[in-house]
Design a protein around this motif. Structure first.
Motif, PDB file in Angstrom:
ATOM      1  N   LEU A  46      -7.152  -2.131  -2.563  1.00  0.00           N
ATOM      2  CA  LEU A  46      -8.513  -1.971  -2.043  1.00  0.00           C
ATOM      3  C   LEU A  46      -8.631  -2.472  -0.602  1.00  0.00           C
ATOM      4  N   GLU A  47      -7.989  -3.590  -0.290  1.00  0.00           N
ATOM      5  CA  GLU A  47      -8.029  -4.111   1.079  1.00  0.00           C
ATOM      6  C   GLU A  47      -7.414  -3.108   2.062  1.00  0.00           C
ATOM      7  N   GLY A  48      -6.419  -2.362   1.614  1.00  0.00           N
ATOM      8  CA  GLY A  48      -5.759  -1.390   2.467  1.00  0.00           C
ATOM      9  C   GLY A  48      -6.353   0.010   2.397  1.00  0.00           C
ATOM     10  N   SER A  49      -7.391   0.177   1.596  1.00  0.00           N
ATOM     11  CA  SER A  49      -7.994   1.502   1.417  1.00  0.00           C
ATOM     12  C   SER A  49      -8.709   1.967   2.681  1.00  0.00           C
ATOM     13  N   ASN A  50      -8.981   3.248   2.731  1.00  0.00           N
ATOM     14  CA  ASN A  50      -9.699   3.808   3.879  1.00  0.00           C
ATOM     15  C   ASN A  50     -11.080   3.185   4.048  1.00  0.00           C
ATOM     16  N   ALA A  51     -11.672   2.735   2.946  1.00  0.00           N
ATOM     17  CA  ALA A  51     -13.009   2.143   3.015  1.00  0.00           C
ATOM     18  C   ALA A  51     -12.989   0.757   3.661  1.00  0.00           C
ATOM     19  N   VAL A  52     -11.860   0.046   3.550  1.00  0.00           N
ATOM     20  CA  VAL A  52     -11.804  -1.345   4.020  1.00  0.00           C
ATOM     21  C   VAL A  52     -10.894  -1.502   5.237  1.00  0.00           C
ATOM     22  N   ARG A  53      -9.667  -1.025   5.134  1.00  0.00           N
ATOM     23  CA  ARG A  53      -8.667  -1.061   6.219  1.00  0.00           C
ATOM     24  C   ARG A  53      -8.383  -2.454   6.762  1.00  0.00           C
ATOM     25  N   LYS A  54      -8.324  -3.430   5.887  1.00  0.00           N
ATOM     26  CA  LYS A  54      -7.929  -4.791   6.287  1.00  0.00           C
ATOM     27  C   LYS A  54      -6.454  -4.944   5.901  1.00  0.00           C
ATOM     28  N   TYR A  55      -5.609  -4.395   6.764  1.00  0.00           N
ATOM     29  CA  TYR A  55      -4.188  -4.278   6.431  1.00  0.00           C
ATOM     30  C   TYR A  55      -3.476  -5.616   6.299  1.00  0.00           C
ATOM     31  N   HIS A  81       3.649  -0.011  -0.675  1.00  0.00           N
ATOM     32  CA  HIS A  81       2.331   0.045  -0.039  1.00  0.00           C
ATOM     33  C   HIS A  81       2.259  -0.894   1.169  1.00  0.00           C
ATOM     34  N   ALA A  82       2.797  -2.094   1.032  1.00  0.00           N
ATOM     35  CA  ALA A  82       2.767  -3.049   2.136  1.00  0.00           C
ATOM     36  C   ALA A  82       3.502  -2.497   3.365  1.00  0.00           C
ATOM     37  N   ALA A  83       4.629  -1.842   3.134  1.00  0.00           N
ATOM     38  CA  ALA A  83       5.380  -1.250   4.246  1.00  0.00           C
ATOM     39  C   ALA A  83       4.536  -0.214   4.976  1.00  0.00           C
ATOM     40  N   PHE A  84       3.833   0.603   4.213  1.00  0.00           N
ATOM     41  CA  PHE A  84       3.029   1.650   4.845  1.00  0.00           C
ATOM     42  C   PHE A  84       1.723   1.115   5.433  1.00  0.00           C
ATOM     43  N   TYR A  85       1.237  -0.010   4.934  1.00  0.00           N
ATOM     44  CA  TYR A  85       0.108  -0.664   5.611  1.00  0.00           C
ATOM     45  C   TYR A  85       0.560  -1.143   6.985  1.00  0.00           C
ATOM     46  N   ARG A  86       1.786  -1.659   7.068  1.00  0.00           N
ATOM     47  CA  ARG A  86       2.327  -2.064   8.368  1.00  0.00           C
ATOM     48  C   ARG A  86       2.491  -0.841   9.274  1.00  0.00           C
ATOM     49  N   ARG A  91       3.242  -1.206  13.097  1.00  0.00           N
ATOM     50  CA  ARG A  91       4.118  -2.382  12.994  1.00  0.00           C
ATOM     51  C   ARG A  91       5.321  -2.022  12.110  1.00  0.00           C
ATOM     52  N   TYR A  92       6.030  -0.991  12.546  1.00  0.00           N
ATOM     53  CA  TYR A  92       7.170  -0.492  11.770  1.00  0.00           C
ATOM     54  C   TYR A  92       8.252  -1.546  11.587  1.00  0.00           C
ATOM     55  N   ALA A  93       8.468  -2.363  12.600  1.00  0.00           N
ATOM     56  CA  ALA A  93       9.496  -3.409  12.499  1.00  0.00           C
ATOM     57  C   ALA A  93       9.145  -4.410  11.397  1.00  0.00           C
ATOM     58  N   ASP A  94       7.867  -4.627  11.146  1.00  0.00           N
ATOM     59  CA  ASP A  94       7.444  -5.523  10.064  1.00  0.00           C
ATOM     60  C   ASP A  94       7.511  -4.848   8.700  1.00  0.00           C
ATOM     61  N   GLY A  95       7.375  -3.545   8.685  1.00  0.00           N
ATOM     62  CA  GLY A  95       7.450  -2.806   7.425  1.00  0.00           C
ATOM     63  C   GLY A  95       8.880  -2.545   6.979  1.00  0.00           C
ATOM     64  N   LEU A  96       9.784  -2.487   7.930  1.00  0.00           N
ATOM     65  CA  LEU A  96      11.189  -2.178   7.647  1.00  0.00           C
ATOM     66  C   LEU A  96      11.824  -3.097   6.600  1.00  0.00           C
ATOM     67  N   PRO A  97      11.701  -4.430   6.715  1.00  0.00           N
ATOM     68  CA  PRO A  97      12.321  -5.299   5.702  1.00  0.00           C
ATOM     69  C   PRO A  97      11.740  -5.101   4.302  1.00  0.00           C
ATOM     70  N   PHE A 122      11.297   4.352  10.039  1.00  0.00           N
ATOM     71  CA  PHE A 122      10.770   3.067  10.503  1.00  0.00           C
ATOM     72  C   PHE A 122      11.653   2.494  11.615  1.00  0.00           C
ATOM     73  N   GLN A 123      12.980   2.636  11.453  1.00  0.00           N
ATOM     74  CA  GLN A 123      13.899   2.142  12.489  1.00  0.00           C
ATOM     75  C   GLN A 123      13.660   2.877  13.805  1.00  0.00           C
ATOM     76  N   ALA A 124      13.520   4.176  13.739  1.00  0.00           N
ATOM     77  CA  ALA A 124      13.299   4.981  14.947  1.00  0.00           C
ATOM     78  C   ALA A 124      11.985   4.607  15.621  1.00  0.00           C
ATOM     79  N   ARG A 125      10.985   4.359  14.832  1.00  0.00           N
ATOM     80  CA  ARG A 125       9.661   4.046  15.396  1.00  0.00           C
ATOM     81  C   ARG A 125       9.521   2.580  15.809  1.00  0.00           C
ATOM     82  N   SER A 126      10.496   1.763  15.428  1.00  0.00           N
ATOM     83  CA  SER A 126      10.476   0.352  15.822  1.00  0.00           C
ATOM     84  C   SER A 126      10.982   0.147  17.235  1.00  0.00           C
ATOM     85  N   LYS A 127      11.628   1.153  17.782  1.00  0.00           N
ATOM     86  CA  LYS A 127      12.264   1.017  19.106  1.00  0.00           C
ATOM     87  C   LYS A 127      11.299   1.285  20.229  1.00  0.00           C
TER      88      LYS A 127
END
Length: 127
Positions: A46-55, A81-86, A91-97, A122-127
């Motif tokens: 719910l925090e990550g939903s379109n209605a809230v967007r508190k990633y 889900h956490a990776a895609f919230y990043r 913040r792809y570098a944070d989602g990668l791990p 994610f690696q490509a977009r982290s650069k």
């Protein structure tokens, strides 16, 4: 239990604020109960939903799922889900791990076959 069911119903009715309050109340009263992993996951969702967007809050809630309940069937989806919230925050570098952990520790999860392609993105977009 009743609070989890009520929160789920409220979330489908667009009563996000009420659902979040009920999930937080459940987690405060019963942080290690059988329902806690599901409540924690729902809270993050719910925090990550379109209605809230508190990633940041969404990721923190999902992190509690895989750290406090690593054997839960919701641990791998929480990582996903956490990776895609990043990613939503660029913040792809944070989602990668998170994707790497899913791939490494939850290889039998239905999302695991897709992690390699997303790790590369994610690696490509982290650069």
């Amino acid at each position: 239990g009743a609070l989890l069911g009520l929160a789920r119903a409220q979330s489908t009715q667009g009563k996000t604020k009420e659902a979040l309050a009920n999930l937080q109340a459940l987690l405060k009263a019963h942080p290690k109960s059988n329902e806690a992993a599901a409540a924690q996951f729902q809270l993050g969702f719910l925090e990550g939903s379109n209605a809230v967007r508190k990633y940041d809050k969404a990721v923190a809630a999902m992190q509690k799922v895989w750290t406090d309940f690593p054997r839960s069937e919701l641990a791998a989806p929480a990582l996903w889900h956490a990776a895609f919230y990043r990613a939503s925050q660029n913040r792809y570098a944070d989602g990668l791990p998170l994707l790497e952990k899913l791939q490494r520790e939850y290889a039998k999860d239905k999302r695991a076959p897709y992690t390699a392609q997303w790790i590369a993105i994610f690696q490509a977009r982290s650069k």
